[in-house]
Design an enzyme around this catalytic site. Sequence first.
Site, short mmCIF file in Angstrom:
data_model
loop_
_atom_site.label_atom_id
_atom_site.label_comp_id
_atom_site.label_asym_id
_atom_site.label_seq_id
_atom_site.Cartn_x
_atom_site.Cartn_y
_atom_site.Cartn_z
CB CYS A 95 -26.03 -44.87 44.89
SG CYS A 95 -26.34 -46.63 44.75
N GLY A 228 -18.82 -43.75 57.47
CA GLY A 228 -19.75 -44.83 57.12
C GLY A 228 -19.39 -46.14 57.78
#
Length: 333
Positions: A95, A228
């Site tokens: 991230c 995702g």
Amino acid sequence: MASVDHRFSVAPMMDWTDRHCRFFHRLLTRRALIYTEMITTAAIIHGDRARLLGYEPAEHPVALQLGGCDPRALAECARIGADFGYDEINLNVGCPSDRVQEGRFGACLMAEPALVGDCVAAMKANVAIPVTVKCRIGIDEQDPELSLDAFATAVAQAKVDALIVHARKAWLKGLSPRENRDVPPLDYDRVFRLKAAYPKLSVVLNGGVASVEQAASFLDRVDGVMMGRAAYQEPWRLMQVDPLVFGEAAPVAQAKAAVEAMMPYIERELAHETRLASMTRHMLGLFRGVPGARAFRRVLATEAVKPGAGVAVLAEALAHVVDTPAVPAHIAA
Ligand SMILES: Cc1cc2nc3c(=O)[nH]c(=O)nc-3n(C[C@H](O)[C@H](O)[C@H](O)COP(=O)(O)O)c2cc1C
């Protein structure tokens, strides 16, 4: 040690893969491994654990993703996660958000492979379930040939159980988290080379995988594929996972049946003050391309958000849809 099958997983996604989403996804595939949103060690140590970590038993197999960089705190949180019954603990090294960089974790840890190795070793020493890491191929000016090898060596030495690689770099300055999911080019070959160079390391490829067929086609070169956005935005795709990846019947033959199966859960949650829209928002893309899909979305977007909205709204939305199987009849149950 209990083992977890990584052949197909749904990615951890902040604000998306909450427990309602995961419960819904599980109605579409029995076999995919599903991940929580990232939860920081600080939140777990100081926050309301039942709220942050609570989940439904039906979600198994489910992995808890942690954000942090302190081996002791991570070891403590891994233990807490294992005690809650999670099937795997995953560390986020992918991230790129500013908030995460300030905490010195997430993708910036790609520059500190030895520290990540220490984190993995500390977690593994504290739990009997698999400990995995999700990373990028590199950050900023790093050369992915070198950065990914250095990283893989460190986590492999710490006996990581799988390395999930989002197959693009992250740029820590200059790109937003969203741009960092699209702008740096994908490099699947780099991930395939990683697996070839580390045959004993379980390697999972992530990033830009558009269909379950495509995911299945990669399984001769990597141990697993993580999907995702394609899974979240068009959850009907998950109905293809059990047949195409695991050679088993899908839990439901038609997407409509998954919505019906969700209704008792929704009734239970409504009784605990959960808003209808916070559950139905995860279903909006279920019927993409099917006649009636637009009306399904419209009813949910306008009615499910109203105070007091109940399952009747979902039933009304569903009545607009002409369902078709997402998997050919000869493969489905
Ligand atoms: C809304 C959103 C939230 C995300 N949150 C996380 C997160 O909490 N932890 C993480 O490791 N990755 C997170 N990601 C990245 C995804 O796990 C995944 O690596 C990325 O979307 C690339 O895969 P895809 O192209 O199949 O979507 C997030 C992605 C999106 C779209």
